[in-house]
Scaffold this motif. Structure first.
Motif, PDB file in Angstrom:
ATOM      1  N   VAL A 182      11.627  -0.359  -3.310  1.00 27.71           N
ATOM      2  CA  VAL A 182      11.434  -1.761  -3.654  1.00 27.71           C
ATOM      3  C   VAL A 182      10.803  -2.499  -2.485  1.00 27.71           C
ATOM      4  CG1 VAL A 182      12.557  -3.861  -4.466  1.00 27.71           C
ATOM      5  CG2 VAL A 182      13.526  -1.635  -5.075  1.00 27.71           C
ATOM      6  N   VAL A 183       9.574  -2.979  -2.711  1.00 28.46           N
ATOM      7  CA  VAL A 183       8.953  -3.852  -1.724  1.00 28.46           C
ATOM      8  C   VAL A 183       9.336  -5.275  -2.097  1.00 28.46           C
ATOM      9  CG1 VAL A 183       6.770  -4.715  -0.824  1.00 28.46           C
ATOM     10  CG2 VAL A 183       7.018  -2.295  -1.373  1.00 28.46           C
ATOM     11  N   THR A 184       9.962  -5.990  -1.218  1.00 27.60           N
ATOM     12  CA  THR A 184      10.436  -7.313  -1.613  1.00 27.60           C
ATOM     13  C   THR A 184      10.655  -8.217  -0.405  1.00 27.60           C
ATOM     14  OG1 THR A 184      12.067  -8.486  -2.952  1.00 27.60           O
ATOM     15  CG2 THR A 184      12.893  -6.729  -1.547  1.00 27.60           C
ATOM     16  N   HIS A 185      10.767  -9.494  -0.690  1.00 23.52           N
ATOM     17  CA  HIS A 185      11.172 -10.463   0.335  1.00 23.52           C
ATOM     18  C   HIS A 185      12.587 -10.971   0.047  1.00 23.52           C
ATOM     19  CE1 HIS A 185       7.244 -10.533   2.173  1.00 23.52           C
ATOM     20  NE2 HIS A 185       6.698 -10.716   0.991  1.00 23.52           N
ATOM     21  N   GLY A 224       8.017   5.259 -12.528  1.00 26.26           N
ATOM     22  CA  GLY A 224       7.846   3.927 -13.097  1.00 26.26           C
ATOM     23  C   GLY A 224       7.294   2.975 -12.052  1.00 26.26           C
ATOM     24  N   MET A 225       6.469   2.024 -12.499  1.00 27.68           N
ATOM     25  CA  MET A 225       5.912   1.080 -11.532  1.00 27.68           C
ATOM     26  C   MET A 225       6.026  -0.325 -12.095  1.00 27.68           C
ATOM     27  SD  MET A 225       3.495   1.185  -8.737  1.00 27.68           S
ATOM     28  CE  MET A 225       2.931  -0.230  -7.817  1.00 27.68           C
ATOM     29  N   VAL A 226       6.499  -1.235 -11.255  1.00 29.96           N
ATOM     30  CA  VAL A 226       6.609  -2.645 -11.649  1.00 29.96           C
ATOM     31  C   VAL A 226       5.784  -3.461 -10.660  1.00 29.96           C
ATOM     32  CG1 VAL A 226       8.186  -4.583 -11.955  1.00 29.96           C
ATOM     33  CG2 VAL A 226       8.875  -2.295 -12.678  1.00 29.96           C
ATOM     34  N   PHE A 227       4.885  -4.289 -11.205  1.00 31.62           N
ATOM     35  CA  PHE A 227       3.926  -4.998 -10.367  1.00 31.62           C
ATOM     36  C   PHE A 227       4.350  -6.443 -10.131  1.00 31.62           C
ATOM     37  CE2 PHE A 227       1.728  -1.749 -12.754  1.00 31.62           C
ATOM     38  CZ  PHE A 227       0.881  -1.159 -11.827  1.00 31.62           C
ATOM     39  N   GLN A 228       3.805  -7.012  -9.068  1.00 36.68           N
ATOM     40  CA  GLN A 228       4.040  -8.432  -8.790  1.00 36.68           C
ATOM     41  C   GLN A 228       3.581  -9.306  -9.964  1.00 36.68           C
ATOM     42  OE1 GLN A 228       2.263  -9.673  -5.125  1.00 36.68           O
ATOM     43  NE2 GLN A 228       2.756 -11.819  -5.433  1.00 36.68           N
ATOM     44  N   SER A 229       2.419  -8.961 -10.534  1.00 37.41           N
ATOM     45  CA  SER A 229       1.861  -9.815 -11.592  1.00 37.41           C
ATOM     46  C   SER A 229       2.155  -9.267 -12.994  1.00 37.41           C
ATOM     47  CB  SER A 229       0.360  -9.966 -11.378  1.00 37.41           C
ATOM     48  OG  SER A 229      -0.222  -8.699 -11.168  1.00 37.41           O
ATOM     49  N   PHE A 230       3.231  -8.543 -13.150  1.00 38.91           N
ATOM     50  CA  PHE A 230       3.761  -8.021 -14.420  1.00 38.91           C
ATOM     51  C   PHE A 230       2.808  -7.029 -15.098  1.00 38.91           C
ATOM     52  CE2 PHE A 230       4.559 -12.821 -14.707  1.00 38.91           C
ATOM     53  CZ  PHE A 230       5.452 -12.797 -13.668  1.00 38.91           C
ATOM     54  N   ASN A 231       1.534  -7.474 -15.311  1.00 42.78           N
ATOM     55  CA  ASN A 231       0.534  -6.614 -15.947  1.00 42.78           C
ATOM     56  C   ASN A 231       0.969  -6.065 -17.294  1.00 42.78           C
ATOM     57  OD1 ASN A 231      -1.008  -7.045 -13.711  1.00 42.78           O
ATOM     58  ND2 ASN A 231      -0.667  -5.039 -12.793  1.00 42.78           N
ATOM     59  N   LEU A 232       1.657  -6.890 -18.089  1.00 39.44           N
ATOM     60  CA  LEU A 232       1.930  -6.462 -19.458  1.00 39.44           C
ATOM     61  C   LEU A 232       0.610  -6.449 -20.217  1.00 39.44           C
ATOM     62  CD1 LEU A 232       5.188  -8.418 -20.323  1.00 39.44           C
ATOM     63  CD2 LEU A 232       4.936  -6.050 -19.586  1.00 39.44           C
ATOM     64  N   PHE A 233       0.483  -5.544 -21.203  1.00 41.29           N
ATOM     65  CA  PHE A 233      -0.752  -5.462 -21.971  1.00 41.29           C
ATOM     66  C   PHE A 233      -0.860  -6.712 -22.846  1.00 41.29           C
ATOM     67  CE2 PHE A 233       0.514  -0.852 -21.532  1.00 41.29           C
ATOM     68  CZ  PHE A 233      -0.238  -0.692 -20.379  1.00 41.29           C
ATOM     69  N   ALA A 234      -1.857  -7.538 -22.547  1.00 41.97           N
ATOM     70  CA  ALA A 234      -1.923  -8.879 -23.121  1.00 41.97           C
ATOM     71  C   ALA A 234      -2.155  -8.865 -24.630  1.00 41.97           C
ATOM     72  CB  ALA A 234      -3.022  -9.680 -22.423  1.00 41.97           C
ATOM     73  N   LEU A 243      -1.944   5.122  -6.846  1.00 38.15           N
ATOM     74  CA  LEU A 243      -2.833   4.019  -7.211  1.00 38.15           C
ATOM     75  C   LEU A 243      -3.733   3.723  -6.018  1.00 38.15           C
ATOM     76  CD1 LEU A 243      -0.671   1.482  -9.278  1.00 38.15           C
ATOM     77  CD2 LEU A 243      -2.491   2.967 -10.091  1.00 38.15           C
ATOM     78  N   GLU A 244      -3.209   4.013  -4.816  1.00 40.44           N
ATOM     79  CA  GLU A 244      -4.042   3.993  -3.615  1.00 40.44           C
ATOM     80  C   GLU A 244      -4.111   5.412  -3.072  1.00 40.44           C
ATOM     81  OE1 GLU A 244      -5.653   1.503  -2.562  1.00 40.44           O
ATOM     82  OE2 GLU A 244      -4.573  -0.279  -3.242  1.00 40.44           O
ATOM     83  N   PRO A 245      -5.299   6.024  -3.052  1.00 45.41           N
ATOM     84  CA  PRO A 245      -5.409   7.328  -2.419  1.00 45.41           C
ATOM     85  C   PRO A 245      -5.266   7.196  -0.896  1.00 45.41           C
ATOM     86  CG  PRO A 245      -7.520   6.654  -3.395  1.00 45.41           C
ATOM     87  CD  PRO A 245      -6.537   5.554  -3.647  1.00 45.41           C
ATOM     88  N   ILE A 246      -4.754   8.238  -0.265  1.00 45.44           N
ATOM     89  CA  ILE A 246      -4.568   8.171   1.185  1.00 45.44           C
ATOM     90  C   ILE A 246      -5.639   8.993   1.886  1.00 45.44           C
ATOM     91  CG2 ILE A 246      -2.108   7.700   1.086  1.00 45.44           C
ATOM     92  CD1 ILE A 246      -1.617  10.687   1.517  1.00 45.44           C
ATOM     93  N   THR A 275       0.843  -1.201   0.000  1.00 45.55           N
ATOM     94  CA  THR A 275       0.000   0.000   0.000  1.00 45.55           C
ATOM     95  C   THR A 275       0.873   1.243   0.000  1.00 45.55           C
ATOM     96  OG1 THR A 275      -1.577  -1.271   1.297  1.00 45.55           O
ATOM     97  CG2 THR A 275      -1.964   1.092   1.133  1.00 45.55           C
ATOM     98  N   LEU A 276       1.952   1.210   0.784  1.00 47.15           N
ATOM     99  CA  LEU A 276       2.888   2.333   0.828  1.00 47.15           C
ATOM    100  C   LEU A 276       3.433   2.606  -0.567  1.00 47.15           C
ATOM    101  CD1 LEU A 276       4.762   4.209   2.683  1.00 47.15           C
ATOM    102  CD2 LEU A 276       6.439   2.393   2.409  1.00 47.15           C
ATOM    103  N   CYS A 277       3.854   1.531  -1.229  1.00 50.47           N
ATOM    104  CA  CYS A 277       4.442   1.648  -2.561  1.00 50.47           C
ATOM    105  C   CYS A 277       3.416   2.220  -3.546  1.00 50.47           C
ATOM    106  CB  CYS A 277       4.922   0.264  -2.993  1.00 50.47           C
ATOM    107  SG  CYS A 277       5.784   0.195  -4.534  1.00 50.47           S
ATOM    108  N   ARG A 278       2.182   1.701  -3.473  1.00 48.53           N
ATOM    109  CA  ARG A 278       1.143   2.127  -4.406  1.00 48.53           C
ATOM    110  C   ARG A 278       0.626   3.529  -4.100  1.00 48.53           C
ATOM    111  NH1 ARG A 278      -1.774  -1.872  -7.061  1.00 48.53           N
ATOM    112  NH2 ARG A 278      -3.728  -0.906  -6.446  1.00 48.53           N
ATOM    113  N   ALA A 279       0.820   3.981  -2.870  1.00 48.32           N
ATOM    114  CA  ALA A 279       0.360   5.331  -2.519  1.00 48.32           C
ATOM    115  C   ALA A 279       1.244   6.386  -3.179  1.00 48.32           C
ATOM    116  CB  ALA A 279       0.355   5.517  -1.007  1.00 48.32           C
TER     117      ALA A 279
END
Lengths: 235, 251
Positions: free
Chosen positions: B200-203, B89-99, B59-62, B51-55
């Motif tokens: 970078v949000v990551t494990h 720039g934003m990179v998502f967990q699920s890639f979200n390339l335009f299919a 992409l997430e309003p606060i 949420t922090l990253c997306r704010a």
């Protein structure tokens, strides 16, 4: 059953008029439904409310009532719907241009009513596109309009096309109502004319007009089945 | 990697709060990210790090607090917001390339439609970026034909094509098969050493250790620790962080 042969030209004329209504109403409903769908998914709350209000009114009101409003309400407001006398198109679809406004009134009612269902069919397609697609487009800086045009709609129409087809088939059948609101000579009013006024037996006439509707709806249904199968393969 | 550019920070969050219904996902979070700095956000799931990253690009309003990017508060919506997003720039967990678009079209859509670049120029730069992430030879394929690791590298190239001032990564390797994690982290490491500002949000603790300037540890919506990686991993100050590290580092 002689009526089918003796009055073939009457049936053919009724078929042609119903087909005209359906083509015009389908075009109108697709355009208006598209606009309402854009309103309903817009990021601007008042526009969303407007779209939702439209769908709530016209999806939940009986078509007969909408027809009443068009046929009696518009004249009461002093309108003969003359804005539908669009040059060139009215020479193709001659009833648009006639002085009797009932064809135009019926058309307006059918468009307003069907557009609500078109909107929802389009929206179901948009909802079928993963939200991540629109999110990725937004984070690149695409505006709402660009997002729809380049990312969401090109992917959503595939999921919309089958429900849209069902909406159009329902609309073709709904067009049977127009004969009761002053439109003379469409398929359903033809049946009324032949049985009540000219004394033909009801069943053969009903078979005749059923064939007329089936000629329009069955090929459309078959086309939808094919599209659906092709999509299943593509997946 | 310690030569972080000084001056006015690029991203500043000040007392940011966000609720999902009764859930307090961001609890009075303040953070500033300097230009060229690489900040890795770690923490247990549900801690609010995504949420922090997306704010940061809204992409997430606060609900309260302020976020400023490059000296400007985040616009609420419309064209100004679109412009801001084009610079992050934003990179998502699920890639979200335009299919429905090819790999190259994915990379050039933003430059052509948002930046109004000439298609030929955008294609040339797009190919160069694809080359940089090692997939230039796949340019005409569709996303579904690529492996997860390749798709994520395309997603990075797509974000870079906008020449962003900062890059946000929301768990970029969490959806990948283990053998593909490395190729994506390599690209991210090279970006970091080129001086890109990154959140970078990551494990991936290895990435945090060797590429980050700072590690942020979040738990229950709160920013619990903010320290250089060596210090954080060797000597976490809070009980929550010690607990978290002991769980993930014992295996």
């Amino acid at each position: 059953m002689n009526v089918l042969i003796d009055k073939f030209d009457v049936f053919a004329g009724g078929f042609w008029l119903t087909l005209q209504i359906c083509i015009l109403a389908a075009i109108g409903a697709l355009i208006l439904g598209g606009v309402v769908a854009v309103l309903r998914i817009s990021p601007v709350p008042p526009l969303r409310a407007l779209g939702t209000g439209y769908v709530n009114v016209f999806r939940n009101m009986p078509l007969t009532v909408v027809m009443f409003f068009a046929a009696f309400g518009l004249p009461a407001l002093g309108s003969n719907a003359d804005f539908l006398r669009i040059p060139v198109i009215d020479s193709l679809f001659t009833r648009l241009g006639t002085d009797l406004p009932y064809f135009r009134f019926a058309l307006i009612a059918l468009v307003l009513y069907t557009a609500a269902f078109v909107c929802e069919a389009l929206r179901s397609g948009v909802n079928a596109v993963s939200p991540g697609q629109a999110e990725a487009a937004r984070s690149l800086g695409l505006t709402f309009g660009q997002n729809l045009r380049y990312v969401v709609l090109p992917q959503s129409w595939k999921a919309s096309i089958v429900p849209l087809g069902s909406v159009i088939i329902a609309m073709i059948k709904n067009s049977a109502l127009v004969g009761f609101f002053g439109v003379v000579g469409d398929l359903s009013q033809t049946a009324d004319q032949l049985t009540s006024a000219e004394g033909y037996a009801f069943v053969p006439v009903a078979i005749g007009i059923s064939i007329g509707y089936l000629i329009m709806t069955v090929p459309l249904g078959a086309l939808l089945d094919r599209i659906e199968k092709r999509q299943a393969v593509a997946r | 990697m310690d030569d972080v550019t000084t001056g006015e920070p690029l991203i500043v969050l000040d007392s940011v709060n966000k609720w999902f219904g009764p859930l307090h996902v961001l609890d009075d979070v303040s953070l500033s990210v300097g230009r060229g700095e690489v900040v890795v956000v770690i923490g247990p799931s549900g801690s609010g790090k995504s949420t922090l990253c997306r704010a940061i690009n809204r992409l997430e309003p606060i609900n309260s607090g302020t976020i400023t990017f490059d000296g400007q508060p985040l616009p609420a919506e419309g064209k100004p917001l679109a412009k801001l997003r084009s610079e992050v720039g934003m990179v998502f967990q699920s890639f979200n390339l335009f299919a429905h678009k090819t790999i190259l079209e994915n990379v050039t859509l933003g430059p052509i439609k948002v930046r109004k670049e000439k298609p030929a120029a955008a294609r040339e730069r797009g190919l160069a970026l694809l080359d940089r992430v090692g997939i230039a030879n796949q340019a005409d394929k569709f996303p579904a034909q690529l492996s997860g690791g390749q798709q994520q590298r395309v997603a990075i190239a797509r974000a870079l094509a906008m020449q962003p001032k900062a890059m946000l990564f929301d768990e970029p390797t969490s959806a990948l098969d283990p053998e593909m994690v490395g190729e994506v982290l390599d690209v991210m490491t090279s970006l970091a050493s080129d001086g890109m500002t990154m959140v970078v949000v990551t494990h991936e603790m290895g990435f945090a250790r060797h590429a980050a300037n700072r590690v942020i540890f979040m738990a229950d919506g709160q920013l619990v620790e903010d320290a250089p990686p060596a210090e954080f991993f060797a000597n976490p100050r809070s009980e929550r962080a010690r607990d978290f590290l002991s769980k993930i580092l014992t295996h």
